[in-house]
Design a protein around this motif. Structure first.
Motif, mmCIF file in Angstrom:
data_model
loop_
_atom_site.group_PDB
_atom_site.id
_atom_site.type_symbol
_atom_site.label_atom_id
_atom_site.label_comp_id
_atom_site.label_asym_id
_atom_site.label_seq_id
_atom_site.Cartn_x
_atom_site.Cartn_y
_atom_site.Cartn_z
ATOM 1 N N GLU A 142 -8.285 4.312 11.274
ATOM 2 C CA GLU A 142 -7.871 4.731 9.935
ATOM 3 C C GLU A 142 -9.309 5.290 9.175
ATOM 4 O OE1 GLU A 142 -7.135 0.220 10.365
ATOM 5 O OE2 GLU A 142 -6.166 0.668 8.438
ATOM 6 N N LYS A 189 4.246 5.019 4.879
ATOM 7 C CA LYS A 189 4.231 4.746 3.556
ATOM 8 C C LYS A 189 4.187 5.668 2.213
ATOM 9 C CE LYS A 189 1.266 0.623 4.839
ATOM 10 N NZ LYS A 189 2.126 -0.410 4.867
ATOM 11 N N TRP A 244 1.014 -1.170 0.009
ATOM 12 C CA TRP A 244 -0.158 -0.169 -0.028
ATOM 13 C C TRP A 244 0.897 1.233 -0.004
ATOM 14 C CZ3 TRP A 244 -5.189 -1.827 1.205
ATOM 15 C CH2 TRP A 244 -5.349 -3.064 2.050
ATOM 16 N N VAL A 279 -1.653 6.319 7.417
ATOM 17 C CA VAL A 279 -0.736 5.696 6.901
ATOM 18 C C VAL A 279 -0.774 5.029 5.637
ATOM 19 C CG1 VAL A 279 0.894 3.645 7.285
ATOM 20 C CG2 VAL A 279 0.462 5.140 9.039
ATOM 21 N N ILE A 280 -2.171 4.618 5.494
ATOM 22 C CA ILE A 280 -2.607 4.344 4.065
ATOM 23 C C ILE A 280 -3.113 5.246 3.148
ATOM 24 C CG2 ILE A 280 -4.260 2.859 2.794
ATOM 25 C CD1 ILE A 280 -3.408 0.263 4.502
ATOM 26 N N ASN A 332 2.521 5.497 15.389
ATOM 27 C CA ASN A 332 1.182 5.353 16.160
ATOM 28 C C ASN A 332 1.694 5.090 17.704
ATOM 29 O OD1 ASN A 332 -0.703 5.562 14.085
ATOM 30 N ND2 ASN A 332 -0.622 3.372 13.415
ATOM 31 N N ASP A 390 -5.315 7.619 11.747
ATOM 32 C CA ASP A 390 -3.962 6.905 11.273
ATOM 33 C C ASP A 390 -4.357 6.916 9.801
ATOM 34 O OD1 ASP A 390 -2.622 4.882 9.961
ATOM 35 O OD2 ASP A 390 -2.664 3.347 11.844
ATOM 36 N N SER A 427 8.547 4.310 10.738
ATOM 37 C CA SER A 427 7.347 3.425 10.321
ATOM 38 C C SER A 427 6.229 3.840 10.923
ATOM 39 C CB SER A 427 7.837 2.168 10.671
ATOM 40 O OG SER A 427 7.610 2.014 12.251
ATOM 41 N N GLY A 428 5.355 3.426 10.268
ATOM 42 C CA GLY A 428 3.934 3.590 10.838
ATOM 43 C C GLY A 428 3.643 2.908 12.133
ATOM 44 N N SER A 429 4.081 1.945 12.621
ATOM 45 C CA SER A 429 3.862 1.464 13.750
ATOM 46 C C SER A 429 4.610 2.459 14.809
ATOM 47 C CB SER A 429 4.720 0.189 14.178
ATOM 48 O OG SER A 429 4.200 -0.749 13.113
ATOM 49 N N TYR A 432 -5.941 -1.837 11.554
ATOM 50 C CA TYR A 432 -4.702 -2.287 11.534
ATOM 51 C C TYR A 432 -3.689 -1.105 11.886
ATOM 52 C CZ TYR A 432 -0.230 -4.392 10.416
ATOM 53 O OH TYR A 432 1.033 -4.914 10.274
ATOM 54 N N HIS A 433 -2.928 -1.177 12.835
ATOM 55 C CA HIS A 433 -2.094 0.104 13.137
ATOM 56 C C HIS A 433 -0.538 -0.280 13.444
ATOM 57 C CE1 HIS A 433 -5.770 2.420 13.506
ATOM 58 N NE2 HIS A 433 -6.508 1.335 14.339
ATOM 59 N N GLY A 434 -0.316 -1.617 12.931
ATOM 60 C CA GLY A 434 1.283 -1.796 12.985
ATOM 61 C C GLY A 434 1.288 -3.102 13.973
HETATM 62 C C1 LIG Z 1 -3.210 2.101 8.549
HETATM 63 C C2 LIG Z 1 -1.758 1.237 8.975
HETATM 64 N N1 LIG Z 1 -1.414 1.882 10.106
HETATM 65 C C3 LIG Z 1 0.116 1.608 10.512
HETATM 66 C C4 LIG Z 1 0.570 0.517 9.872
HETATM 67 C C5 LIG Z 1 2.081 0.104 10.010
HETATM 68 O O1 LIG Z 1 3.176 0.540 9.302
HETATM 69 P P1 LIG Z 1 4.617 -0.021 9.502
HETATM 70 O O2 LIG Z 1 4.365 -1.411 8.781
HETATM 71 O O3 LIG Z 1 5.469 1.063 8.766
HETATM 72 O O4 LIG Z 1 4.750 -0.129 10.670
HETATM 73 C C6 LIG Z 1 0.236 -0.038 8.609
HETATM 74 C C7 LIG Z 1 0.899 -0.920 7.895
HETATM 75 O O5 LIG Z 1 0.427 -1.365 6.900
HETATM 76 C C8 LIG Z 1 -1.109 0.568 8.202
HETATM 77 O O6 LIG Z 1 -1.589 0.181 7.232
#
Ligand SMILES: Cc1ncc(COP(=O)(O)O)c(C=O)c1O
Length: 459
Positions: free
Chosen positions: A220, A282, A53, A255-256, A117, A253, A112-114, A146-148
């Motif tokens: 999200e 991302k 994504w 991230v996507i 968050n 969130d 990163s996204g994780s 999904y947040h990581g």
């Molecule tokens: C909405 C969302 N938040 C957070 C994450 C986590 O990101 P990362 O894999 O960069 O830690 C993702 C990863 O797919 C995601 O889709």
């Protein structure tokens, strides 16, 4: 000499993969061209998921490559601790604040996204401590969110496989109901009534726990890895009213959904969200370098400053917060989004994307199809009239993805949901290629499982 795939099978722990997967199923990706990737045997695939994504500008954007080269020559490594800074981090922060969907005041960079968050959760708690309410520690996310995968981000994630045997979720992480109207709406319940019920469920959860214990709610705008679930009509309006009534912070969130995916620069614009914090990753660097960020609004900025004044420091941040290489690449990505008007491009092709997904919904194994901007999904169903899913053990989503690969398209199954999230640069021809492949794969799937009970084909 062993093949790369065999050496891989002996050495790597792959994310979200059955670790016993055999080497002959491993794909070795050799290089990329626009929205395509090419494997080590020279086979060319349309990347229907933009990698994970994220590769919104495809896999060969020269402007990002040039920015990376220039930054590597100038300052390949540095940090932002203890009063040091550098131009890529400052310019990227300014650019992000300049395009934020609601007024935002400061940016914390992560890798990163994780981490973004995790950081947002820590900031929420820190800010409540600054406000004299340190008891506000709990965070509410949603089932199927999904947040990581870091300990806290995985605790936010509302998917069993992210928790099982990891001792998760941690204490103080709560999950509200999943707002998937197609699956969880009751017979004769309107979308609006369903959204109202979801908001009431959130209200009850908050009352049960005590509003004075809740720090923040995270969502999200469009749930991604949980199955590309679009918010039901009126959902966020109602949810935000509940949050406001209890003074609970709202973290979006993105991230996507950030950087054009939903047909606006941010999902918060598409779905009228007014978050206190936004997390991104991302698409921030088009997936070309690991970088994420938390954007905080002016009220949070003020309290962060006050609390760090009191404690003598803001005790958080990463070695690679605002890494110059990642920041330079991300800055170049934001410039490309602007120069090429990526949002206008997404809007221009989103109609065709939606139409082609809607066509798939006519197939008898497809229960539901959905799309916004350039993200969408189909959900397979054994009996679409009565919404009876296939036996998850049959692995039909995974099989469909395998078949699509044979037709030259890379996708990912999310159980029996198959999602589509191509690079934002795709044109009509590539969208057609993507969905022609999926239609052919669906036909083959139907032929492979003639024994499955299915209602008659609806033309
Ligand atoms: C909405 C969302 N938040 C957070 C994450 C986590 O990101 P990362 O894999 O960069 O830690 C993702 C990863 O797919 C995601 O889709």
């Amino acid at each position: 000499m062993s093949s790369l795939a065999e050496r891989d099978a002996r050495t790597l722990i792959h994310p979200f993969t059955s670790l016993e997967a055999s080497a002959d199923r491993t794909m070795v990706i050799s290089h990329g061209e626009g929205p395509y990737v090419i494997d080590d045997k020279g086979r060319r695939y349309l990347e229907g998921m933009a990698g994970l994504w994220c590769a919104s500008l495809g896999f060969s954007e020269q402007r990002l490559i040039d920015a990376a080269n220039a930054q590597m020559r100038k300052l390949p490594a540095y940090h932002l601790f203890g009063g040091k800074t550098h131009a890529p981090a400052v310019e990227l922060a300014e650019a992000l604040l300049g395009i934020a969907p609601v007024p935002m005041a400061r940016v914390l960079f992560t890798s990163s996204g994780s981490e973004a968050n995790d950081s947002a959760i820590k900031i929420a708690r820190y800010v409540w401590a600054a406000r004299g309410q340190p008891g506000r520690r709990k965070i509410i996310s949603r089932v199927r969110g999904y947040h990581g995968v870091t300990l806290a981000a995985a605790s936010l994630t509302g998917l069993a496989h992210a928790h099982r045997d990891f001792g998760l979720p941690l204490q103080d992480f709560l999950h509200a109901e999943c707002p998937h109207y197609y699956r969880f709406g009751r017979p004769a319940e309107s979308e609006q009534a369903f959204a109202e019920r979801m908001a009431l469920d959130l209200e009850r959860l908050i009352q049960r726990e005590g509003p004075e214990t809740i720090a923040a709610f995270i969502a999200e705008p469009v749930m991604g890895a949980g199955g590309v679930i679009l918010p039901p009509e009126g959902y966020f309006e109602r949810v935000q009213a509940v949050l406001r009534a209890h003074g609970i912070l709202f973290i979006a969130d993105e991230v996507i959904t950030g950087f054009g995916r939903t047909g606006q620069m941010f999902g918060s614009q598409t779905f009228a969200l007014c978050p206190d914090m936004i997390t991104v990753a991302k698409g921030l660097s088009a997936g070309y370098a690991p970088i994420g960020a938390v954007l905080v609004n002016p009220a949070i900025e003020e309290q962060l400053l006050a609390q760090s004044r009191k404690l003598g420091t803001f005790g958080h941040g990463f070695t690679y917060s605002g890494h110059p290489l990642s920041a330079a690449i991300a800055l170049a990505a934001l410039r490309v989004y602007q120069d090429d008007d990526i949002v206008a491009h997404v809007r221009g092709v989103a109609g065709r994307f939606a139409d082609r997904i809607a066509e798939l919904a006519l197939h008898p194994m497809v229960g539901h199809a959905r799309a916004v901007g350039l993200v969408g999904a189909i959900e397979l169903m054994a009996d679409r009239r009565r919404k009876v899913p296939f036996d998850p053990g049959a692995g039909l989503g995974a099989r469909l993805v395998e078949l699509a690969l044979e037709h030259g398209v890379i996708l990912r199954p999310l159980g029996d949901v198959v999602s589509f999230c191509p690079p934002l640069i795709v044109g009509a021809a590539e969208i057609d290629q993507l969905f022609d492949a999926v239609a052919a794969a669906l036909q083959r799937l139907e032929n492979e499982f003639p024994e499955l009970h299915r209602p008659r084909r609806v033309a």
